[in-house]
Design a protein around this motif. Sequence first.
Motif, PDB file in Angstrom:
ATOM      1  N   ARG A 232       0.840  -1.210   0.000  1.00  0.00           N
ATOM      2  CA  ARG A 232       0.000   0.000   0.000  1.00  0.00           C
ATOM      3  C   ARG A 232       0.866   1.247   0.000  1.00  0.00           C
ATOM      4  O   ARG A 232       0.600   2.203  -0.734  1.00  0.00           O
ATOM      5  CB  ARG A 232      -0.920  -0.026   1.217  1.00  0.00           C
ATOM      6  CG  ARG A 232      -1.805   1.208   1.362  1.00  0.00           C
ATOM      7  CD  ARG A 232      -2.967   1.249   0.365  1.00  0.00           C
ATOM      8  NE  ARG A 232      -3.830   0.102   0.510  1.00  0.00           N
ATOM      9  CZ  ARG A 232      -4.856   0.013   1.353  1.00  0.00           C
ATOM     10  NH1 ARG A 232      -5.151   1.031   2.133  1.00  0.00           N
ATOM     11  NH2 ARG A 232      -5.589  -1.078   1.398  1.00  0.00           N
ATOM     12  N   GLN A 233       1.916   1.259   0.794  1.00  0.00           N
ATOM     13  CA  GLN A 233       2.825   2.412   0.827  1.00  0.00           C
ATOM     14  C   GLN A 233       3.454   2.640  -0.542  1.00  0.00           C
ATOM     15  O   GLN A 233       3.567   3.781  -1.007  1.00  0.00           O
ATOM     16  CB  GLN A 233       3.932   2.178   1.867  1.00  0.00           C
ATOM     17  CG  GLN A 233       3.452   2.114   3.291  1.00  0.00           C
ATOM     18  CD  GLN A 233       4.482   1.511   4.226  1.00  0.00           C
ATOM     19  OE1 GLN A 233       5.398   0.809   3.805  1.00  0.00           O
ATOM     20  NE2 GLN A 233       4.336   1.778   5.522  1.00  0.00           N
TER      21      GLN A 233
ATOM     22  N   PHE B 219       8.382   3.813   7.053  1.00  0.00           N
ATOM     23  CA  PHE B 219       7.585   2.747   6.441  1.00  0.00           C
ATOM     24  C   PHE B 219       7.601   1.490   7.316  1.00  0.00           C
ATOM     25  O   PHE B 219       6.579   0.822   7.483  1.00  0.00           O
ATOM     26  CB  PHE B 219       8.115   2.403   5.046  1.00  0.00           C
ATOM     27  CG  PHE B 219       8.135   3.566   4.104  1.00  0.00           C
ATOM     28  CD1 PHE B 219       6.958   4.165   3.684  1.00  0.00           C
ATOM     29  CD2 PHE B 219       9.346   4.067   3.631  1.00  0.00           C
ATOM     30  CE1 PHE B 219       6.979   5.242   2.810  1.00  0.00           C
ATOM     31  CE2 PHE B 219       9.368   5.139   2.758  1.00  0.00           C
ATOM     32  CZ  PHE B 219       8.187   5.735   2.348  1.00  0.00           C
ATOM     33  N   GLU B 220       8.768   1.176   7.864  1.00  0.00           N
ATOM     34  CA  GLU B 220       8.890   0.002   8.731  1.00  0.00           C
ATOM     35  C   GLU B 220       8.200   0.233  10.068  1.00  0.00           C
ATOM     36  O   GLU B 220       7.553  -0.666  10.604  1.00  0.00           O
ATOM     37  CB  GLU B 220      10.358  -0.369   8.949  1.00  0.00           C
ATOM     38  CG  GLU B 220      11.072  -0.835   7.716  1.00  0.00           C
ATOM     39  CD  GLU B 220      10.480  -2.095   7.083  1.00  0.00           C
ATOM     40  OE1 GLU B 220       9.762  -2.856   7.761  1.00  0.00           O
ATOM     41  OE2 GLU B 220      10.736  -2.300   5.885  1.00  0.00           O
ATOM     42  N   ARG B 221       8.323   1.428  10.609  1.00  0.00           N
ATOM     43  CA  ARG B 221       7.670   1.735  11.886  1.00  0.00           C
ATOM     44  C   ARG B 221       6.163   1.570  11.758  1.00  0.00           C
ATOM     45  O   ARG B 221       5.525   1.000  12.645  1.00  0.00           O
ATOM     46  CB  ARG B 221       8.041   3.136  12.342  1.00  0.00           C
ATOM     47  CG  ARG B 221       9.519   3.223  12.755  1.00  0.00           C
ATOM     48  CD  ARG B 221       9.929   4.600  13.181  1.00  0.00           C
ATOM     49  NE  ARG B 221       9.195   4.941  14.390  1.00  0.00           N
ATOM     50  CZ  ARG B 221       8.948   6.187  14.768  1.00  0.00           C
ATOM     51  NH1 ARG B 221       9.366   7.208  14.046  1.00  0.00           N
ATOM     52  NH2 ARG B 221       8.289   6.435  15.877  1.00  0.00           N
ATOM     53  N   GLU B 222       5.593   2.060  10.661  1.00  0.00           N
ATOM     54  CA  GLU B 222       4.151   1.893  10.458  1.00  0.00           C
ATOM     55  C   GLU B 222       3.800   0.419  10.330  1.00  0.00           C
ATOM     56  O   GLU B 222       2.843  -0.066  10.946  1.00  0.00           O
ATOM     57  CB  GLU B 222       3.664   2.632   9.218  1.00  0.00           C
ATOM     58  CG  GLU B 222       2.183   2.422   8.991  1.00  0.00           C
ATOM     59  CD  GLU B 222       1.651   2.922   7.664  1.00  0.00           C
ATOM     60  OE1 GLU B 222       0.409   2.945   7.519  1.00  0.00           O
ATOM     61  OE2 GLU B 222       2.448   3.266   6.765  1.00  0.00           O
ATOM     62  N   ALA B 223       4.548  -0.316   9.534  1.00  0.00           N
ATOM     63  CA  ALA B 223       4.238  -1.723   9.294  1.00  0.00           C
ATOM     64  C   ALA B 223       4.371  -2.548  10.571  1.00  0.00           C
ATOM     65  O   ALA B 223       3.496  -3.368  10.877  1.00  0.00           O
ATOM     66  CB  ALA B 223       5.126  -2.281   8.185  1.00  0.00           C
TER      67      ALA B 223
ATOM     68  N   PHE C 113       1.987   6.571   6.818  1.00  0.00           N
ATOM     69  CA  PHE C 113       3.384   6.395   7.220  1.00  0.00           C
ATOM     70  C   PHE C 113       4.008   7.719   7.644  1.00  0.00           C
ATOM     71  O   PHE C 113       4.955   7.760   8.434  1.00  0.00           O
ATOM     72  CB  PHE C 113       4.225   5.779   6.082  1.00  0.00           C
ATOM     73  CG  PHE C 113       4.401   6.682   4.902  1.00  0.00           C
ATOM     74  CD1 PHE C 113       5.447   7.567   4.864  1.00  0.00           C
ATOM     75  CD2 PHE C 113       3.493   6.674   3.848  1.00  0.00           C
ATOM     76  CE1 PHE C 113       5.616   8.426   3.779  1.00  0.00           C
ATOM     77  CE2 PHE C 113       3.654   7.512   2.771  1.00  0.00           C
ATOM     78  CZ  PHE C 113       4.706   8.396   2.736  1.00  0.00           C
ATOM     79  N   TYR C 114       3.477   8.841   7.125  1.00  0.00           N
ATOM     80  CA  TYR C 114       4.013  10.162   7.418  1.00  0.00           C
ATOM     81  C   TYR C 114       3.985  10.448   8.921  1.00  0.00           C
ATOM     82  O   TYR C 114       4.836  11.151   9.445  1.00  0.00           O
ATOM     83  CB  TYR C 114       3.221  11.213   6.634  1.00  0.00           C
ATOM     84  CG  TYR C 114       3.935  12.518   6.477  1.00  0.00           C
ATOM     85  CD1 TYR C 114       5.018  12.644   5.629  1.00  0.00           C
ATOM     86  CD2 TYR C 114       3.528  13.639   7.196  1.00  0.00           C
ATOM     87  CE1 TYR C 114       5.688  13.855   5.484  1.00  0.00           C
ATOM     88  CE2 TYR C 114       4.192  14.852   7.067  1.00  0.00           C
ATOM     89  CZ  TYR C 114       5.266  14.949   6.213  1.00  0.00           C
ATOM     90  OH  TYR C 114       5.936  16.136   6.090  1.00  0.00           O
TER      91      TYR C 114
END
Length: 108
Positions: free
Chosen positions: A45-46, A82-86, A104-105
Amino acid sequence: MIVLVLKYLLPKGFRGISLFPFIIFSERKSKENLILLNHEKIHIRQQLELLVIPFYIWYGIEFLVRYFQYKNWNLAYRNISFEREAYANEKDLNYLKQRSFWKFYKFL
């Protein structure tokens, strides 16, 4: 999204990777791991939101910034937005249904 198992394509220590439109796992049993699959779907999605190529550019630049910040490869990787969100949302299997655009922002 196309899910593949290609043991020798992934870097050592990685169980999965998303390269739009593919999710690639190192082991067949990973395809049944709903949390890992959800983590990789979040990356898909990102990638779509950033039109794929800019995602990889942003990811690479942010990794370099984090590496200089932490002087540690693993910490740099774990702190990419991106990794922190995932990682923060991989256990919520409904996350992608309610996720807002460019979420993700928030993790920068």
